[in-house]
Design an enzyme around this catalytic site. Structure first.
Site, PDB file in Angstrom:
ATOM      1  CG  ASN A 178       2.192  -3.683  -3.015  1.00  0.00           C
ATOM      2  OD1 ASN A 178       2.603  -4.162  -1.966  1.00  0.00           O
ATOM      3  ND2 ASN A 178       0.992  -3.121  -3.113  1.00  0.00           N
ATOM      4  CG  ASP A 205      -1.228   4.156  -5.813  1.00  0.00           C
ATOM      5  OD1 ASP A 205      -1.837   4.360  -4.744  1.00  0.00           O
ATOM      6  OD2 ASP A 205       0.001   4.270  -5.929  1.00  0.00           O
ATOM      7  CE  LYS A 247      -4.413 -19.617 -16.854  1.00  0.00           C
ATOM      8  NZ  LYS A 247      -3.704 -20.871 -17.002  1.00  0.00           N
ATOM      9  CE  LYS A 267       3.042   9.860  -0.694  1.00  0.00           C
ATOM     10  NZ  LYS A 267       3.773   8.649  -0.999  1.00  0.00           N
ATOM     11  CE  LYS A 310      -2.028   9.631   0.448  1.00  0.00           C
ATOM     12  NZ  LYS A 310      -2.666   8.500  -0.203  1.00  0.00           N
TER      13      LYS A 310
HETATM   14  N1  CTP Z   1      -3.020   4.799   1.023  1.00  0.00           N
HETATM   15  C1  CTP Z   1      -4.352   4.514   1.180  1.00  0.00           C
HETATM   16  N2  CTP Z   1      -5.131   4.237   0.094  1.00  0.00           N
HETATM   17  C2  CTP Z   1      -4.605   4.250  -1.141  1.00  0.00           C
HETATM   18  C3  CTP Z   1      -3.231   4.534  -1.318  1.00  0.00           C
HETATM   19  C4  CTP Z   1      -2.461   4.817  -0.216  1.00  0.00           C
HETATM   20  O1  CTP Z   1      -4.828   4.502   2.311  1.00  0.00           O
HETATM   21  N3  CTP Z   1      -5.379   3.955  -2.167  1.00  0.00           N
HETATM   22  C5  CTP Z   1      -2.214   5.133   2.201  1.00  0.00           C
HETATM   23  C6  CTP Z   1      -1.117   4.148   2.519  1.00  0.00           C
HETATM   24  O2  CTP Z   1      -1.574   3.139   3.409  1.00  0.00           O
HETATM   25  C7  CTP Z   1      -0.076   5.041   3.164  1.00  0.00           C
HETATM   26  C8  CTP Z   1      -0.279   6.380   2.480  1.00  0.00           C
HETATM   27  O3  CTP Z   1      -1.574   6.348   1.920  1.00  0.00           O
HETATM   28  O4  CTP Z   1      -0.348   5.267   4.524  1.00  0.00           O
HETATM   29  C9  CTP Z   1       0.698   6.706   1.413  1.00  0.00           C
HETATM   30  O5  CTP Z   1       0.739   5.677   0.471  1.00  0.00           O
HETATM   31  P1  CTP Z   1       1.406   5.943  -0.930  1.00  0.00           P
HETATM   32  O6  CTP Z   1       1.157   4.770  -1.807  1.00  0.00           O
HETATM   33  O7  CTP Z   1       2.805   6.392  -0.712  1.00  0.00           O
HETATM   34  O8  CTP Z   1       0.527   7.184  -1.354  1.00  0.00           O
HETATM   35  P2  CTP Z   1       0.062   7.642  -2.722  1.00  0.00           P
HETATM   36  O9  CTP Z   1      -1.079   8.557  -2.505  1.00  0.00           O
HETATM   37  O10 CTP Z   1      -0.175   6.470  -3.596  1.00  0.00           O
HETATM   38  O11 CTP Z   1       1.316   8.498  -3.194  1.00  0.00           O
HETATM   39  P3  CTP Z   1       2.307   8.353  -4.446  1.00  0.00           P
HETATM   40  O12 CTP Z   1       2.093   9.577  -5.218  1.00  0.00           O
HETATM   41  O13 CTP Z   1       3.671   8.323  -3.811  1.00  0.00           O
HETATM   42  O14 CTP Z   1       1.972   7.109  -5.188  1.00  0.00           O
END
Ligand code: CTP
Length: 402
Positions: A216, A285, A295, A344, A348
């Site tokens: 990303n 994610d 490769k 969130k 979380k």
């Molecule tokens: N984060 C994490 N581990 C993951 C994904 C996210 O620790 N596998 C943490 C990121 O570092 C950030 C927070 O979670 O502090 C939110 O990240 P985000 O990508 O916005 O969260 P998601 O759970 O992926 O939410 P979304 O539904 O928006 O994708």
């Protein structure tokens, strides 16, 4: 701390090296920039420049031997405490080794061991000594402890080689010293003393095969700014850093990682020892379920679909076991920012979310500023558009107060 005048006191420690004469210029430049310079020399340094030279330049007694000052039997302690910053210029391989190993066998090494003030070292030596693993490991130890290192430059060395090892330019040394002084005298300088701050930063790269990955656009700038700010506020900092072209800050423990799984494992390892955790990384994610070990050739193995599986949710997992720790997450959103951030926060289970509006030009991936809200169960606090370094301090102050 310096009490004789309002000027900050720089204790200039001169060691025995041909570049010792350049310390005269450094002392002059420090004085021009409004500092009081005091000089401490090793016995060997006096073979290169006489104490009288420094005494004339500074109008101060020049310290050399442990027992030279009959009026002050614990001279190393008074020198150590009087300095606002200690500058070792030039720093020989010998003084770096003593500092790294806590050896205190003369006035300079005892003073360096005793000082509570920030230290800047400016190595100068023959290239072989500079490159020796012992010197490099000693420097790494010192960096890890927060000592600021101004690297030597390349050029003509006294031994006749043209190589790395030449003392950095006096102007550069003085800038670095003033920078350290400014950081250490900020009102927040000691706020996080005793805290152990664990930060995730940057993107993760999820391999499809040895040359391709899913990634990303995160630059890692925000997490690195947080690590620098936490260090400058007195914390011990561990930075778990995804792949980025940016240099990790000096004086923090950096654990480089590539994938979400590696980031997860590094965070879990460091978690018990931490008191504040900030997840600023843009963790992928999803990750390919079966990365190829070679490769993939498009003619034989078309990449028309990649099976993906979810990565571990690091923030969610640590929030469930946070105990007395303060845990902060980030949310990069493009729409319905506060609504998503509140959801969130609850999902979380962390203590706060820094909600970042990445749809704006002045905020988000790669930009130098951010427009953010500090979101807790008490509500959302709007912060002004801030440089990442200022946002980092604002976040850390609030994290401390949680
Ligand atoms: N984060 C994490 N581990 C993951 C994904 C996210 O620790 N596998 C943490 C990121 O570092 C950030 C927070 O979670 O502090 C939110 O990240 P985000 O990508 O916005 O969260 P998601 O759970 O992926 O939410 P979304 O539904 O928006 O994708």
């Amino acid at each position: 701390m310096s009490d004789r005048t309002d000027e900050p006191c720089v204790l200039v420690c001169v060691t025995g090296c041909i570049a010792a004469y350049k310390a005269c210029e450094i002392v002059r430049l420090l004085q021009k920039r409004g500092c009081r310079a005091k000089v401490l020399m090793t016995e060997h340094a006096t073979k290169f420049v006489g104490p009288t030279t420094f005494r004339s330049l500074t109008h101060e007694k020049v310290a050399v031997g442990l027992f030279d000052d009959p009026e002050d039997p614990i001279h190393h302690i008074s020198l150590a405490q009087e300095a606002d910053v200690v500058l070792v210029a030039p720093a020989t391989a010998n003084i770096l080794a003593k500092m790294a190993h806590g050896i205190a066998d003369d006035l300079m090494s005892t003073t360096l061991l005793a000082t509570p003030s920030p230290i800047v070292v400016t190595p100068a030596m023959n290239v072989g000594m500079w490159e020796a693993p012992a010197t490099q490991e000693n420097l790494e130890t010192l960096r890890r402890r927060g000592v600021n290192v101004v690297e030597p430059g390349e050029g003509y060395l006294a031994c006749g080689d043209v190589a790395k090892g030449r003392l950095a330019e006096p102007e550069q040394i003085v800038e670095a010293t003033l920078d350290v002084l400014a950081r250490s005298s900020s009102p927040d300088a000691k706020l996080l003393a005793g805290e152990r701050v664990l930060i995730t930063a940057g993107p993760t790269h999820e391999p499809i095969d040895p040359v391709r990955y899913i990634g990303n656009r995160s630059s890692g700038k925000m997490g690195i700014a947080l690590a620098e700010a936490a260090r400058d506020m007195g914390a011990q900092v561990t930075l778990v850093l995804g792949p980025t072209s940016l240099e990790p800050p000096r004086g923090v423990t950096c654990i480089p990682v590539e994938t979400a799984q590696q980031m997860h494992d590094a965070v879990i390892d460091a978690f018990d020892a931490s008191t504040i955790v900030i997840c600023a990384a843009a963790v992928a994610d999803y990750t390919p379920a079966h990365p190829a070990d070679h490769k993939l050739k498009k003619s034989a193995e078309p990449l028309d679909s990649v099976e993906l599986v979810q990565t571990p949710d690091i923030l969610g997992e640590i929030s469930a076991h946070k105990g007395g720790r303060r845990v902060i997450g980030f949310a990069a959103e493009t729409d319905r920012l506060l609504e998503h951030a509140q959801a969130k926060l609850e999902r979380k289970g962390c203590d706060a979310i820094v909600a970042n509006d990445v749809s704006r030009a002045d905020s988000g991936f790669g930009s130098d500023t951010d427009k953010a809200w500090w979101v807790t169960s008490d509500g959302a606090e709007e912060l002004p558009t801030l440089a990442k370094a200022d946002l980092a301090r604002a976040v850390l102050r609030r994290a401390y107060d949680l």
